[in-house]
Design an enzyme around this catalytic site. Structure first.
Site, short mmCIF file in Angstrom:
data_model
loop_
_atom_site.label_atom_id
_atom_site.label_comp_id
_atom_site.label_asym_id
_atom_site.label_seq_id
_atom_site.Cartn_x
_atom_site.Cartn_y
_atom_site.Cartn_z
CB SER A 159 -4.13 -3.66 -9.29
OG SER A 159 -4.91 -4.79 -8.40
CE LYS A 201 -7.20 -5.06 -10.55
NZ LYS A 201 -7.97 -4.95 -9.06
CE1 TYR A 206 -7.37 -8.95 -12.34
CE2 TYR A 206 -7.19 -11.04 -11.01
CZ TYR A 206 -7.33 -9.65 -11.40
OH TYR A 206 -7.22 -8.70 -9.91
CE1 TYR A 230 -8.53 -1.36 -6.57
CE2 TYR A 230 -6.67 -1.11 -5.43
CZ TYR A 230 -7.39 -1.38 -6.59
OH TYR A 230 -6.72 -2.28 -7.51
CB VAL A 249 -1.05 -6.05 -3.87
CG1 VAL A 249 -2.21 -5.62 -3.54
CG2 VAL A 249 -1.12 -7.05 -4.95
#
Length: 595
Positions: free
Chosen positions: A64, A67, A188, A240, A258
């Site tokens: 992530s 992103k 992705y 988050y 992660v």
């Protein structure tokens, strides 16, 4: 020499390497068996220097952390308004893989959650070049090296990414994704499967800190507008459902993955990256969060405290041969200082010494040649010294001392936290100390005599013993206490003063301020320059400590001229030659404010 920052990171690493909480991410089979013992910390400055400790070259998947960089690429591709139509910028308060879509429009809450990140991929152009190729190029440009896709990890993600597939098709049902979602999902998954190491991530974070310019290569990877929006969303959404606690404790835009990676950005100053695969309940590295909290607190990086540009605090770096003191030395001493002067360096600093500015100074000192013995930090233009700056300077002092080198300060304002260090009130005083130290270490005793007989004065060197004996017989001996004014500006020529021991300094007033010109010690003369100023003393002469003089008065010189004109002429030629040498030296050196 070890940098204090390297020492700090090593100590932090040792403190946290035993932290065993958390588990590796089990949602992707290829990542489930990651080695929990692996741990790395890297910090990259906005000029491209990277500090690192631990397994910083070990590669892992970006996950992530991709992103923010994909989001910036989409922003540059189609603009803020077009991206905002598809992706909101509001914190979701949910976990990274929650279905956080607007009820009526299906718009994802932000680009940091999976739904928003999948949408981001769909917005990246792929007309002339395949989309993933552009994404990989973009990531690689930010890292400063060519990155690679891990095909087996990509296959594992694609095989098990059912929730992400559901999100993609749900986004398609709302026309947030306007094309077949399958190629979007594939790209992705590929973006998340790009391999990086902690060193790479630190430079990628520093690219964001540097307004989109990769610090090491100078390549403009993304626009400043894209960086501004990306960092804003990272601040509120990057961590988050832990974003509030993060921003309160750490205070930096950040993004976790992660795969065990975590980046944080202090705009204008640095990028931080940490790798450790054991995750907490929010999906962030346990050691990564702990290290970030410690670094932010210890180094004062929280945006509330450090919201100033990380410009280098260094104004100048030079050795003392470029700024000779106002002490007149013997020819032998001058030659030695010319040879060894490079062993004493002055680093002028300015502004606020926060982390970034102090880091640039510490690195500058750490990179000095090992034969540099004396380091002088000129703090006269420094306004504030932060706690971390104090610790780094004190650590720098300890490291230099351990290597047999010396750190000294010049400071007009007295920073109490640094009072244990050798300090001078002016640069000239510091240079005088450095010269004296070098002469003591590398010279001979006669280069710095405490007492000099009249026959040994350099000014009288052209004369024979008989002339010198005649002159000395006409001299008057005197002793003067410390701080007494020996000659005042404007006084008529009073003769030539020979310093047998002690020191004097000369000064004058310029534009209402006292200006110090030179320091004279044993074996030197003063007073004769008045003959070049309409017979008047042009400077004030003040004793420094106990002063022992012999004076050839104006009356004695007049008598000598009448009784022995040949000896008088030889005397004046010797004095004129010495005075000319002194004036020539003074012209080369700028006057320094008396402090």
């Amino acid at each position: 020499m070890r940098s204090p920052i390297d020492i700090y990171l090593a100590d932090l690493y040792d403190d946290l390497v035993g932290l065993s909480a958390g588990t590796t991410y089990q949602g992707i089979p290829a990542m489930a068996d990651a080695d929990n013992s692996k741990f790395a910390i890297a910090m990259a400055t906005v000029d491209g220097h990277v500090y690192q400790i631990g397994d910083a070259e070990l590669e892992f998947s970006i996950q992530s952390i991709s992103k923010p960089f994909s989001y910036a690429l989409a922003l540059d591709d189609i603009g803020l308004d077009a991206v905002d139509e598809k992706i909101d910028v509001e914190p979701s308060g949910d976990a990274f893989n929650e279905i956080s879509l607007a009820r009526n429009t299906g718009r994802p809450a932000n680009a940091m959650i999976n739904a928003g990140a999948i949408t981001t991929i769909s917005l990246i152009r792929d007309r002339d070049t395949p989309r993933f190729e552009r994404i990989l190029d973009h990531f690689s440009a930010a890292a400063g090296r060519r990155l690679k896709l891990n095909e087996s990890l990509y296959a594992s993600e694609a095989l098990t990414g059912h929730r992400n597939r559901a999100l993609a098709y749900l986004l398609r049902s709302f026309d947030i994704i306007e094309t077949d979602p399958t190629p979007v999902l594939e790209d992705y998954f590929r973006a998340c499967s790009v391999m990086v190491n902690t060193h790479d991530l630190a430079l990628m974070a520093a690219t964001l800190a540097n307004g989109g310019t990769q610090p090491a290569t100078g390549v403009q990877v993304m626009s400043k507008d894209a960086v501004q929006r990306t960092l804003s969303v990272m601040t509120t959404c990057g961590m988050y459902d832990d974003a509030g606690a993060w921003i309160a404790a750490v205070g930096l835009p950040a993004k976790s993955g992660v795969g065990g990676g975590l980046i944080a950005v202090l705009p204008g100053q640095l990028g931080l990256a940490i790798y450790s695969p054991a995750l907490d309940e929010h999906g962030s590295s346990v050691r990564g969060v702990a290290a970030s909290e410690r670094i932010s607190s210890d180094m004062g990086l929280h945006f509330v405290r450090a919201a100033r540009l990380g410009r280098s605090a260094i104004r100048e770096n030079y050795d003392i041969t470029q700024v000779p003191s106002h002490i007149r030395h013997t020819e032998a001493a001058e030659n030695l200082l010319e040879e060894f002067g490079e062993r004493a360096h002055i680093i002028e600093l300015a502004g606020d010494l926060l982390f970034a500015g102090t880091e640039s100074m510490v690195r500058e000192v750490s990179e000095l040649d090992e034969w540099v013995e004396l380091v002088i930090l000129d703090l006269r233009r420094v306004d504030e010294v932060d706690t971390i700056a104090v610790e780094m300077i004190l650590q720098l002092h300890r490291e230099l001392t351990a290597e047999g080198r010396t750190l000294a300060l010049v400071q007009e304002r007295h920073f109490e936290a640094l009072e244990s260090l050798r300090s001078f009130s002016s640069r000239n005083n510091a240079v005088e100390w450095a010269q004296s130290t070098l002469l003591q270490r590398h010279g001979t005793p006669e280069m710095m005599p405490e007492k000099v007989a009249v026959r040994d004065f350099a000014a009288l060197a052209p004369l024979d013993e008989a002339d010198i004996a005649l002159l000395e017989s006409l001299m008057e001996e005197t002793r003067i206490e410390d701080g007494r004014i020996v000659r005042r500006t404007g006084q008529e020529f009073g003769g030539v003063y020979f310093i047998l021991s002690g020191k004097v300094f000369t000064s004058s007033v310029q534009e209402g301020k006292p200006v110090r010109h030179s320091t004279l010690s044993a074996g030197m003369t003063f007073g004769e320059i008045a003959l070049g100023s309409d017979g008047e003393q042009s400077t004030r002469v003040t004793s420094m400590g106990q002063l022992h003089l012999k004076v050839l008065s104006a009356e004695a010189i007049t008598a000598l001229e009448a009784e022995n004109p040949g000896a008088a002429l030889r005397f004046w030629k010797a004095i004129a030659r010495d005075a000319y040498t002194r004036v020539e030296s003074a012209i080369k050196d700028a006057s320094y404010p008396l402090q």
